[in-house]
Design an enzyme around this catalytic site. Structure first.
Site, PDB file in Angstrom:
ATOM      1  NE  ARG A  79      24.369 -11.772 -19.802  1.00 37.28           N
ATOM      2  CZ  ARG A  79      23.109 -11.627 -19.435  1.00 37.28           C
ATOM      3  NH1 ARG A  79      22.140 -12.005 -20.236  1.00 37.28           N
ATOM      4  NH2 ARG A  79      22.818 -11.117 -18.268  1.00 37.28           N
ATOM      5  CB  CYS A 131      22.894 -13.088 -11.817  1.00 38.56           C
ATOM      6  SG  CYS A 131      21.347 -12.346 -12.356  1.00 38.56           S
ATOM      7  N   GLY A 132      24.495 -14.838  -9.500  1.00 35.99           N
ATOM      8  CA  GLY A 132      25.714 -15.484  -9.025  1.00 35.99           C
ATOM      9  C   GLY A 132      25.477 -16.873  -8.466  1.00 35.99           C
ATOM     10  N   GLY A 164      24.782 -10.098  -6.254  1.00 39.90           N
ATOM     11  CA  GLY A 164      24.552  -8.734  -5.812  1.00 39.90           C
ATOM     12  C   GLY A 164      23.125  -8.399  -5.447  1.00 39.90           C
ATOM     13  NE  ARG A 217      10.788 -12.446 -15.967  1.00 40.36           N
ATOM     14  CZ  ARG A 217      12.003 -11.942 -15.874  1.00 40.36           C
ATOM     15  NH1 ARG A 217      12.847 -12.052 -16.883  1.00 40.36           N
ATOM     16  NH2 ARG A 217      12.414 -11.341 -14.763  1.00 40.36           N
ATOM     17  CE  LYS A 218      16.037 -15.326 -15.949  1.00 41.75           C
ATOM     18  NZ  LYS A 218      17.182 -14.638 -15.349  1.00 41.75           N
TER      19      LYS A 218
END
Length: 564
Positions: free
Chosen positions: A79, A454-455, A449, A188-189
């Site tokens: 990314r 993430c979607g 998915g 974490r993120k």
């Protein structure tokens, strides 16, 4: 005595204590010189992420491996961060060239305004990083337990309806937080959005920090500052951001963002489980409130933030800036093109960059709806540009289905995904366009998915979460439906309606659901309002075409890892 095995969280915390990956690029160069077999496990599974790099899956997804994670191939995906979604045509041309030479001509725009490449080899990684950094770009911080790409309104400084140009604040935050050795080791993120946009197009509600424009007046004085929300996030347990009782003055914004990030860094309790390491879990599991959070923030700042003022929450669905719209600059407009599921070829991306130079001033912007915007286009040239984009397969005026579709990476490349998403989403859009021509409603149709979202299926009108169903003796892709998600004025997470079907049956289910809406809607009733007044049982019956018992969202074995 038996040796006690490290948990995933303990292993990651140990690795982070042992090394700051941002200071170890020479090790990546050594791997490149020695070949793929030389890559150490701790780099493949952890440290590479600090450089925006993941190992690429073999196409079988999570079920093709062990412990909820699929098998890695010899290839990598990367990314590239674009803070606030701002890029020059030359930078985009460089990315397109890298994709053409090293990434099999494939480019994905992500839901955080970044660009993702695939099929990269270890031998190519150092050279790619060097080329990106030479052009003022970097994959650094696009993944890992760090501050991710700082998002903002892609039309900052240009949109005729914006409250303020917040891009300087977003870019300053990205510069302060990304690559900062004091912040390389977060639990974490951590996701930050800073916008002055009147429609909050960067989805501040689902970020760990979301700054949105706020205006306070005193007599004839008008001051534009920010509201602040904290703890937003999706995944398996969605949580919309909590608004603090604070008015952030512009000169305070940088300190507020930094101190909230440090507050998160210092939460040792969040480091005990990777599944519960996001800031939202302070509210979901540890009993924090907006009041206790603000008290801690004020203590760290060393002063009290002023009380919040009334804000205008946008009543909008798309927030995507697609189409031709005037800018605040006289005689100029921007042209937002709809990139279905964010996927382009390198040739398409390169061509759009060329058009940005020919019709505009060489500026491009990415959006969280996985789209691209060409800016600073003379108004009398906009239609001509739109025709050229259409010829590239990038419509400026797509159908509701094309425009509103979002898809995560899916099992094609992601080791955590359960189902394939990109090709599936394209097929669904084609089917719906054929079955329901002229469908007249805005529709956010999100495909993810796996439960990691993430979607972003939790904030979609119709969100579909990937599952597996045993069919004729073998496991096949399936989807579980959630309906009625929204951000903004009507914010709520989508309702699981208890219906699941094979991927091959999804077009029929959607046709039944949307067809029922068209038949029974009240005069002027939009899709969101219809979903809000219709019970889960009725929606499930419409999807299934029959009365059906509710099916639970069975958890999938994907661990607590996320890609976006």
């Amino acid at each position: 005595m038996a040796e006690v095995k490290e948990t995933k969280a303990q292993r990651m915390e140990r690795l982070k204590r042992e090394k700051n990956p941002w200071e170890a690029l020479d090790e990546v160069r050594a791997f490149a010189a020695a070949g793929r077999e030389s890559v150490l496990p701790e780099w493949a599974s952890a440290y590479f992420k600090w450089w925006g790099v993941y190992t690429q899956g073999d196409g079988a997804g999570a079920l093709g491996g062990k412990g909820g994670e699929g098998k890695a191939t010899e290839y990598f995906m990367m990314r590239i961060a674009l803070p606030n979604g701002i890029a020059t045509a030359e930078q985009i041309e460089l990315i397109a060239d890298i994709a053409a030479k090293h990434g099999r001509d494939l480019v994905d725009i992500t839901v955080r305004q970044a660009i993702q490449l695939h099929w990269l080899t270890i031998e190519a990684l150092p050279g790619i990083i060097d080329r990106l950094q030479g052009a003022g770009l970097s994959p650094k911080g696009a993944c890992g337990d760090v501050v991710r790409n700082v998002t903002g309104c892609p039309l900052a400084g240009l949109d005729a309806d914006e409250v303020l140009d917040a891009s300087p604040f977003a870019l300053a935050a990205a510069g302060d937080l990304n690559g900062n050795p004091d912040l390389y080791n977060l639990p974490r993120k951590f996701k930050v959005s800073i916008t002055g946009c009147s429609v909050w197009c960067s989805y501040p509600e689902i970020n760990d920090i979301g700054l949105t424009p706020a205006v306070r007046t005193s007599g004839n004085n008008r001051e534009v500052g920010f509201s602040v929300r904290v703890g937003g996030g999706l995944s398996a347990d969605p949580h919309l951001g909590v608004r603090l009782n604070a008015f952030v003055q512009q000169h305070q914004a940088a300190a507020v963002v930094r101190k909230i990030t440090e507050l998160f860094r210092d939460q040792q309790g969040l480091r005990e489980s990777r599944d519960r390491a996001r800031m939202k879990h302070l509210f979901l599991r540890e009993g924090w409130t907006a009041e206790t959070f603000l008290a801690d923030l004020n203590r760290r700042l060393g002063y009290q933030l002023d009380p919040a003022v009334e804000e205008t929450v946008p009543d909008d669905i798309y927030r995507d800036h697609v189409g031709i719209h005037r800018q605040k600059q006289e005689g100029l407009c921007y042209v937002g093109l709809s990139v279905l599921r964010g996927r382009m070829t390198a040739a398409q991306l390169n061509a759009v960059a060329g058009l940005a130079k020919r019709y505009g001033n060489g500026q491009l912007r990415t959006t969280v709806m996985q789209n691209l915007v060409v800016v600073n286009v003379p108004s009398n040239k906009a239609l001509e540009l739109a025709r050229e984009l259409e010829a590239l397969g990038l419509p400026v005026e797509g159908t509701s289905f094309w425009r509103g579709a979002i898809a995560c990476t899916g099992s094609e490349f992601c080791k955590l995904a359960i189902t394939e998403t990109k090709g599936f989403t394209r097929w669904i859009v084609d089917e719906l366009e054929e079955r329901l021509p002229g469908f007249d409603q805005q529709l956010k149709l999100h495909v993810t998915g796996c439960p990691n979202s993430c979607g972003q299926h939790w904030i979609a009108d119709i969100g579909m979460e990937g599952k597996k169903i045993k069919h004729q003796g073998k496991l096949e892709d399936a989807y579980y439906f959630c309906v009625g998600g929204s951000v903004g004025l009507h914010q709520q997470t989508a309702r699981p309606v208890g219906y699941r079907c094979l991927a091959t049956e999804v077009p029929d289910a959607l046709e039944r659901l949307l067809g029922a809406y068209l038949q029974v809607r009240k005069p002027g009733e939009n899709l969101r309002a219809y979903f809000a007044r219709t019970s889960d049982e009725e929606l499930r019956e419409q999807l299934a075409g029959a009365v059906l018992e509710s099916v639970p969202r069975d958890p999938a074995p994907v661990g607590g890892k996320h890609l976006e």
